[in-house]
Write a protein that holds these residues in place. Structure first.
Motif, PDB file in Angstrom:
ATOM      1  N   ALA A 105       0.825  -1.206   0.000  1.00  0.00           N
ATOM      2  CA  ALA A 105       0.000   0.000   0.000  1.00  0.00           C
ATOM      3  C   ALA A 105       0.861   1.258   0.000  1.00  0.00           C
ATOM      4  O   ALA A 105       0.467   2.305  -0.540  1.00  0.00           O
ATOM      5  CB  ALA A 105      -0.931  -0.013   1.210  1.00  0.00           C
ATOM      6  N   ASP A 106       2.042   1.186   0.592  1.00  0.00           N
ATOM      7  CA  ASP A 106       2.924   2.357   0.634  1.00  0.00           C
ATOM      8  C   ASP A 106       3.429   2.727  -0.754  1.00  0.00           C
ATOM      9  O   ASP A 106       3.544   3.911  -1.097  1.00  0.00           O
ATOM     10  CB  ASP A 106       4.122   2.086   1.560  1.00  0.00           C
ATOM     11  CG  ASP A 106       3.703   1.970   3.022  1.00  0.00           C
ATOM     12  OD1 ASP A 106       2.651   2.545   3.374  1.00  0.00           O
ATOM     13  OD2 ASP A 106       4.419   1.295   3.790  1.00  0.00           O
ATOM     14  N   THR A 107       3.782   1.730  -1.558  1.00  0.00           N
ATOM     15  CA  THR A 107       4.323   2.009  -2.891  1.00  0.00           C
ATOM     16  C   THR A 107       3.233   2.293  -3.919  1.00  0.00           C
ATOM     17  O   THR A 107       3.431   3.116  -4.815  1.00  0.00           O
ATOM     18  CB  THR A 107       5.170   0.827  -3.377  1.00  0.00           C
ATOM     19  OG1 THR A 107       4.379  -0.374  -3.350  1.00  0.00           O
ATOM     20  CG2 THR A 107       6.396   0.646  -2.499  1.00  0.00           C
ATOM     21  N   TYR A 108       2.082   1.648  -3.800  1.00  0.00           N
ATOM     22  CA  TYR A 108       1.021   1.815  -4.786  1.00  0.00           C
ATOM     23  C   TYR A 108      -0.006   2.865  -4.395  1.00  0.00           C
ATOM     24  O   TYR A 108      -0.645   3.457  -5.252  1.00  0.00           O
ATOM     25  CB  TYR A 108       0.303   0.477  -5.020  1.00  0.00           C
ATOM     26  CG  TYR A 108       0.995  -0.435  -5.993  1.00  0.00           C
ATOM     27  CD1 TYR A 108       0.513  -0.607  -7.285  1.00  0.00           C
ATOM     28  CD2 TYR A 108       2.127  -1.144  -5.638  1.00  0.00           C
ATOM     29  CE1 TYR A 108       1.140  -1.448  -8.189  1.00  0.00           C
ATOM     30  CE2 TYR A 108       2.777  -1.986  -6.524  1.00  0.00           C
ATOM     31  CZ  TYR A 108       2.272  -2.135  -7.797  1.00  0.00           C
ATOM     32  OH  TYR A 108       2.905  -2.963  -8.688  1.00  0.00           O
ATOM     33  N   GLY A 109      -0.213   3.077  -3.094  1.00  0.00           N
ATOM     34  CA  GLY A 109      -1.241   4.001  -2.654  1.00  0.00           C
ATOM     35  C   GLY A 109      -2.623   3.519  -3.047  1.00  0.00           C
ATOM     36  O   GLY A 109      -2.946   2.329  -2.941  1.00  0.00           O
ATOM     37  N   ASP A 110      -3.440   4.453  -3.552  1.00  0.00           N
ATOM     38  CA  ASP A 110      -4.801   4.101  -3.964  1.00  0.00           C
ATOM     39  C   ASP A 110      -4.811   3.180  -5.183  1.00  0.00           C
ATOM     40  O   ASP A 110      -5.813   2.506  -5.446  1.00  0.00           O
ATOM     41  CB  ASP A 110      -5.596   5.376  -4.290  1.00  0.00           C
ATOM     42  CG  ASP A 110      -5.830   6.230  -3.057  1.00  0.00           C
ATOM     43  OD1 ASP A 110      -5.767   5.675  -1.939  1.00  0.00           O
ATOM     44  OD2 ASP A 110      -6.061   7.444  -3.216  1.00  0.00           O
ATOM     45  N   ARG A 111      -3.721   3.143  -5.911  1.00  0.00           N
ATOM     46  CA  ARG A 111      -3.659   2.319  -7.114  1.00  0.00           C
ATOM     47  C   ARG A 111      -3.638   0.829  -6.795  1.00  0.00           C
ATOM     48  O   ARG A 111      -3.888  -0.001  -7.667  1.00  0.00           O
ATOM     49  CB  ARG A 111      -2.414   2.676  -7.924  1.00  0.00           C
ATOM     50  CG  ARG A 111      -2.372   4.104  -8.406  1.00  0.00           C
ATOM     51  CD  ARG A 111      -1.019   4.422  -9.000  1.00  0.00           C
ATOM     52  NE  ARG A 111      -0.745   3.575 -10.147  1.00  0.00           N
ATOM     53  CZ  ARG A 111      -1.031   3.889 -11.398  1.00  0.00           C
ATOM     54  NH1 ARG A 111      -1.601   5.042 -11.660  1.00  0.00           N
ATOM     55  NH2 ARG A 111      -0.739   3.076 -12.380  1.00  0.00           N
TER      56      ARG A 111
END
Length: 415
Positions: free
Chosen positions: A368-374
């Motif tokens: 989740a940290d690297t992709y975020g909402d994506r």
């Protein structure tokens, strides 16, 4: 000989008539337009329900559908203009195969994905998915080009569409594999399906003659390769991103595909003068490297591969493709008795496998940290907590042997 030729023409005419009448009847009974206001009618193989926010009709997808359709007809169609003896007729037959396979794929996919209240609902998104399946068929035909007649090609398309759709349904809908650009379901499946058909059809004396004909490449072939390569450069990023509805994710897929494309093309100019006695590669070789560079981004295109990662992947596959033609293709023929007419193993098969392995690695690193909402767009099951990144990576990895199994068994049966 004249009587035999006339009989062959009549068989093709009769089969085309029967198949088209069958499609017309099935369309009349089952197929209806998909309501524009209902996003729920989007085929699950495109994952639109998870990727789109709010109302999503066929309008925004229309330009990408046109790009994909042009890509299938021109880029894949021109690839079969390979043998001097069969070139123009092969291009004509590829259009016939495309015309039939799109209709048949809409029906078979509709039964699995959108069979509601006894009807199949189709829209622009359905056509994109049908074009994907048609691409796999055209890849397979490249492996047996010049060794099967048009009637056999139609029968191959009839069976492969069913098996390709089944493989896609298992991977994308049941297993939740992320493969938006179709490294597995189009490139890998189509290549190894065709290679297995070629293996079953192996005939030593005829294959020797076909191999000699394959070397007869003239200026006409190069001219078609120029056109095919230009269309690849223009339209393939749309092919990779066509099933990615969310705009931000689409941008990633387009950018990563272009980065891989340019690196694979440069790699061809590095290696081809070393492997062949030519100062610059032939256009056919550039076209092959272009295809390979795009195939490797099929699964990883929408993922966080990073620009330099896409360049590395494209560069490596751009080296592997000419090496495969130079060293591995002769081994396929001499040891495994597989005649690969258009080199689909080097253009689609190996790049598709490498793309699947790259996608597995990127799934393992997804957080989740690297992709975020994506993350919800690319790996929805990981985002909602029903899977860990490790579990998703294992699913991505297990999809590769499953695809190879279905492709080889299906190709063996079809052959």
């Amino acid at each position: 000989m004249a009587e035999h030729t006339a009989a062959s023409r009549l068989r093709l005419s009769e089969l085309c008539f029967l198949l088209q009448i069958l499609n017309i009847l099935l369309f009349a009974v089952f197929v209806r337009y998909s309501p524009d206001s209902s996003p729920g009618q989007c085929p699950p193989q495109l994952n639109c329900s998870r990727r789109s926010q709010g109302s999503q009709d066929s309008g925004p997808l229309q330009p990408r559908f046109q790009d994909v359709h042009v890509q299938v007809l021109l880029s894949f169609g021109l690839l079969v203009v390979f043998l001097s003896r069969y070139g123009l007729s092969s291009a004509a037959i590829s259009i016939l195969i495309t015309a039939f396979a799109i209709q048949w794929a809409l029906l078979i996919q509709g039964v699995l994905y959108s069979f509601l209240n006894g009807k199949i609902y189709v829209g622009a998104q359905s056509m994109v998915s049908a074009d994907f399946c048609t691409s796999a068929v055209l890849i397979s035909i490249g492996a047996v080009l010049g060794r099967v007649n048009p009637v056999q090609m139609l029968l191959l398309a009839l069976l492969e569409v069913i098996l390709c759709t089944l493989n896609e349904y298992i991977l994308l809908s049941l297993m939740g594999v992320s493969d938006s650009g179709r490294s597995l379901t189009v490139h890998t499946f189509g290549a190894y399906f065709g290679l297995m058909v070629s293996r079953v059809l192996y005939q030593p004396h005829q294959d020797k003659r076909k191999r000699e004909e394959r070397q007869d490449l003239g200026h006409q072939t190069d001219a078609f390769a120029v056109v095919g390569t230009i269309y690849l450069w223009i339209f393939w990023p749309s092919f990779t991103s066509a099933s990615t509805v969310h705009d931000n994710t689409e941008n990633w897929a387009v950018l990563n595909t272009y980065f891989s494309l340019v690196a694979s093309t440069v790699a061809t100019f590095i290696l081809s003068p070393v492997l062949y006695e030519e100062s610059t590669p032939r256009m056919v070789q550039i076209q092959d490297a272009t295809l390979a560079g795009m195939a490797v981004m099929g699964m990883a295109g929408e993922m966080l591969v990073t620009p330099f990662g896409a360049l590395i992947a494209g560069f490596l596959v751009g080296l592997i493709s000419p090496l495969g033609f130079r060293f591995f293709t002769p081994v396929l023929y001499s040891r495994l008795k597989i005649q690969d007419t258009c080199g689909v193993h080097n253009i689609h098969g190996l790049p598709g496998i490498l793309g699947a392995l790259l996608g597995t690695l990127l799934a393992l690193l997804a957080t989740a940290d690297t992709y975020g909402d994506r993350l919800e767009i690319v790996f929805p099951l990981v985002a909602e907590g029903s899977r860990t990144a490790t579990e998703q990576a294992l699913i991505q990895l297990s999809a590769l042997p499953l695809t190879l199994l279905l492709a080889t068994l299906g190709g063996f049966f079809t052959g």
